[in-house]
Scaffold this motif. Structure first.
Motif, PDB file in Angstrom:
ATOM      1  N   GLU A  98       2.377  -9.907  24.849  1.00  0.00           N
ATOM      2  CA  GLU A  98       1.233 -10.479  23.955  1.00  0.00           C
ATOM      3  C   GLU A  98       1.313 -10.192  22.688  1.00  0.00           C
ATOM      4  N   PRO A  99       0.592  -9.804  21.702  1.00  0.00           N
ATOM      5  CA  PRO A  99       0.818  -8.850  20.531  1.00  0.00           C
ATOM      6  C   PRO A  99      -0.355  -7.722  20.332  1.00  0.00           C
ATOM      7  N   LEU A 100       0.195  -6.626  19.982  1.00  0.00           N
ATOM      8  CA  LEU A 100      -0.926  -5.418  19.981  1.00  0.00           C
ATOM      9  C   LEU A 100      -1.608  -5.016  18.670  1.00  0.00           C
ATOM     10  N   SER A 101      -2.828  -4.887  19.210  1.00  0.00           N
ATOM     11  CA  SER A 101      -3.896  -4.604  18.249  1.00  0.00           C
ATOM     12  C   SER A 101      -3.551  -2.989  17.829  1.00  0.00           C
ATOM     13  N   THR A 102      -2.443  -2.677  19.078  1.00  0.00           N
ATOM     14  CA  THR A 102      -3.221  -1.668  19.342  1.00  0.00           C
ATOM     15  C   THR A 102      -1.582  -0.944  18.400  1.00  0.00           C
ATOM     16  N   VAL A 103      -0.736  -1.512  18.254  1.00  0.00           N
ATOM     17  CA  VAL A 103       0.051  -0.893  17.247  1.00  0.00           C
ATOM     18  C   VAL A 103       0.395  -0.978  15.479  1.00  0.00           C
ATOM     19  N   ASN A 104       0.997  -0.105  14.780  1.00  0.00           N
ATOM     20  CA  ASN A 104       0.843  -0.235  13.547  1.00  0.00           C
ATOM     21  C   ASN A 104       1.870  -0.137  13.142  1.00  0.00           C
ATOM     22  N   PHE A 105       2.512  -0.473  12.336  1.00  0.00           N
ATOM     23  CA  PHE A 105       3.927  -0.514  11.456  1.00  0.00           C
ATOM     24  C   PHE A 105       3.753   0.100  10.534  1.00  0.00           C
ATOM     25  N   SER A 118      -1.755  10.157  21.158  1.00  0.00           N
ATOM     26  CA  SER A 118      -2.122  11.360  22.466  1.00  0.00           C
ATOM     27  C   SER A 118      -2.452  10.853  23.499  1.00  0.00           C
ATOM     28  N   LYS A 119      -4.154   9.526  22.910  1.00  0.00           N
ATOM     29  CA  LYS A 119      -4.115   9.103  24.251  1.00  0.00           C
ATOM     30  C   LYS A 119      -4.435   7.906  24.666  1.00  0.00           C
ATOM     31  N   ASP A 170       7.411  -0.353  26.783  1.00  0.00           N
ATOM     32  CA  ASP A 170       7.486  -0.044  28.012  1.00  0.00           C
ATOM     33  C   ASP A 170       6.823   1.452  28.622  1.00  0.00           C
ATOM     34  N   HIS A 171       6.539   1.738  26.867  1.00  0.00           N
ATOM     35  CA  HIS A 171       5.778   2.883  27.735  1.00  0.00           C
ATOM     36  C   HIS A 171       4.481   3.017  28.075  1.00  0.00           C
ATOM     37  N   MET A 172       3.305   1.742  27.840  1.00  0.00           N
ATOM     38  CA  MET A 172       2.561   0.996  27.944  1.00  0.00           C
ATOM     39  C   MET A 172       2.415   0.695  29.582  1.00  0.00           C
ATOM     40  N   GLU A 173       3.653  -0.111  29.760  1.00  0.00           N
ATOM     41  CA  GLU A 173       4.296  -0.274  31.209  1.00  0.00           C
ATOM     42  C   GLU A 173       4.096   0.547  32.008  1.00  0.00           C
ATOM     43  N   TYR A 174       5.004   1.628  31.930  1.00  0.00           N
ATOM     44  CA  TYR A 174       5.572   3.421  32.566  1.00  0.00           C
ATOM     45  C   TYR A 174       3.359   3.835  33.446  1.00  0.00           C
ATOM     46  N   ALA A 175       3.581   3.876  32.001  1.00  0.00           N
ATOM     47  CA  ALA A 175       1.533   4.593  32.085  1.00  0.00           C
ATOM     48  C   ALA A 175       0.724   3.945  33.162  1.00  0.00           C
ATOM     49  N   ASP A 176       0.815   2.829  32.840  1.00  0.00           N
ATOM     50  CA  ASP A 176       0.337   0.982  34.172  1.00  0.00           C
ATOM     51  C   ASP A 176       1.244   1.889  35.511  1.00  0.00           C
ATOM     52  N   ASP A 211       1.891  12.116  25.938  1.00  0.00           N
ATOM     53  CA  ASP A 211       2.495  13.237  26.032  1.00  0.00           C
ATOM     54  C   ASP A 211       3.337  13.998  27.383  1.00  0.00           C
ATOM     55  N   ILE A 212       2.216  13.272  28.344  1.00  0.00           N
ATOM     56  CA  ILE A 212       3.217  14.184  29.519  1.00  0.00           C
ATOM     57  C   ILE A 212       4.246  13.036  29.485  1.00  0.00           C
ATOM     58  N   ILE A 213       4.530  11.654  29.202  1.00  0.00           N
ATOM     59  CA  ILE A 213       5.824  10.696  29.418  1.00  0.00           C
ATOM     60  C   ILE A 213       6.533  11.319  28.926  1.00  0.00           C
ATOM     61  N   THR A 214       6.569  11.086  27.572  1.00  0.00           N
ATOM     62  CA  THR A 214       7.325  11.531  26.428  1.00  0.00           C
ATOM     63  C   THR A 214       8.175  13.275  26.914  1.00  0.00           C
ATOM     64  N   ASN A 215       7.376  14.158  28.200  1.00  0.00           N
ATOM     65  CA  ASN A 215       7.958  15.392  28.367  1.00  0.00           C
ATOM     66  C   ASN A 215       9.167  15.218  29.296  1.00  0.00           C
ATOM     67  N   LEU A 216      10.364  15.623  28.682  1.00  0.00           N
ATOM     68  CA  LEU A 216      11.818  14.733  29.165  1.00  0.00           C
ATOM     69  C   LEU A 216      11.810  15.677  30.706  1.00  0.00           C
ATOM     70  N   ASN A 217      11.001  17.019  30.860  1.00  0.00           N
ATOM     71  CA  ASN A 217      10.604  18.007  32.029  1.00  0.00           C
ATOM     72  C   ASN A 217      10.861  16.895  33.411  1.00  0.00           C
TER      73      ASN A 217
END
Length: 264
Positions: free
Chosen positions: A25-32, A71-72, A109-115, A123-129
Motif C-alpha cells: 500500500e502507498p504510505l502517507s508517512t513517507v516524504n521524498f 524517532s517515533k 522492511d523497517h515497518m514490517e520488522y518493527a511489527d 533508533d533501536i532497530i538501526t542500532n547495529l549492536n
C-alpha cells in the motif's frame, strides 16, 4: 512544470509500480525530498542525530540517497535524493529508478520488522549492536529489488539473454572488484558485510533473470573460495521474505561467525 515536479512524477511512477509488483500500500508517512545537500536536510529532520552522530552527518553527502527513520512510529520517514545524481542518472541510465525502489524497500522492511519484534523505536532497530542481522538482510533485500528496478527501467525485456555477455565480461568483474575494495578498506565488520550484501543482491537478480547462465555450479565457483560468503548467499536467497529470515536469524549469525568475530 519545474524540475522538482518532473522528478516527483517519476518517483510516483516507480512507487506505483513497486506497490503493484509487491502488493504494498502507498504510505502517507513517507516524504521524498530532492535536495542538493543531503547533510543539511538530515540536520533539519533529525537534529538529535546531528548532535549525537556528527560524523554520520558529515558523510551523507557522499551518498546518492538515504532514508531517515523517524524517532517515533507516528512520525514520517524521509527519503533524501541527491538532485545532481538524479538528473545525471536520467540523462545516462536508469539507476535513479533503482535508487527509489531501494530506499522504498528499506522503509517497508523497517515497518514490517518493527511489527515483528513489537518495537517501534527505529533508533533501536538501526542500532547495529542489537539488530545486526536485520540491517544486513535489508541491505541485501533493498539492493536486489533496487537493482531489479534499474534493469526493469533500462531494458524492454529484462530476460533478454543478449545482456548476459556484458554482465559477465564487464559488470560482474567490476562489481566483484568494488566489493573487494570496499571490504578491504572498511573500518568495521558491519561495513565489510554491507559491501558483501550489496554484491550478493546483484548476484541474486542475475541468477533470477538468467538462471541458465548463473547456475548453481557457476555461483559455487564464483563464491566457493569463501565458504561463509557462499553460505550467506544461499541463506539470503532462500529467505527473501522478512518473516522467514527473522525466524532463522540465528542460522545467519552462525554462518557469519565463520568469518567475523564478536557479538552481532
Amino acid at each position: 512544470m519545474d524540475i522538482q515536479d518532473s522528478l516527483s512524477k517519476l518517483i510516483s511512477k516507480v512507487w506505483a509500480d513497486y506497490c503493484a509488483d509487491f502488493k504494498k500500500e502507498p504510505l502517507s508517512t513517507v516524504n521524498f525530498c530532492i535536495t542538493n545537500n543531503l547533510g543539511q536536510e538530515y540536520r533539519k529532520i533529525r537534529p538529535d542525530h546531528a548532535e549525537k552522530f556528527p560524523e554520520r552527518i558529515e558523510s551523507v553527502n557522499n551518498f546518492s540517497a538515504l532514508t531517515i527513520m523517524p524517532s517515533k512510529s507516528n512520525e514520517k520517514f524521509y527519503v533524501l535524493l541527491d538532485s545532481k545524481y538524479f538528473v545525471e542518472s536520467l540523462e545516462k541510465d536508469n539507476s535513479w529508478a533503482g535508487t527509489v525502489a531501494h530506499e522504498l524497500t528499506h522503509v517497508y522492511d523497517h515497518m514490517e520488522y518493527a511489527d515483528l519484534i513489537d518495537c517501534h523505536d527505529y533508533d533501536i532497530i538501526t542500532n547495529l549492536n542489537q539488530h545486526w542481522m536485520f540491517n544486513i538482510w535489508t541491505e541485501f533485500h533493498a539492493k536486489a529489488i533496487g537493482y531489479y528496478y534499474e534493469r526493469k527501467y533500462s531494458f524492454e525485456d529484462v530476460y533478454d539473454t543478449s545482456q548476459v555477455e556484458y554482465i559477465v565480461q564487464k559488470e560482474l568483474p567490476s562489481q566483484l572488484q568494488e566489493m573487494i575494495d570496499m571490504y578491504n578498506t572498511a573500518d568495521i565488520p558491519y561495513n565489510q558485510m554491507y559491501a558483501v550484501a550489496h554484491f550478493l543482491g546483484r548476484l541474486f537478480v542475475w541468477e533470477k533473470l538468467f538462471s541458465d547462465y548463473f547456475t548453481e555450479n557457476m555461483i559455487q565457483e564464483l563464491l566457493g573460495g569463501n565458504k561463509w560468503m557462499l553460505d550467506t548467499y544461499i541463506f539470503l536467497k532462500n529467505h527473501f521474505k522478512l518473516d522467514e529470515a527473522y525466524r532463522d536469524f540465528e542460522e545467519l549469525k552462525n554462518i557469519l561467525r565463520q568469518n567475523f568475530r564478536g557479538d552481532f
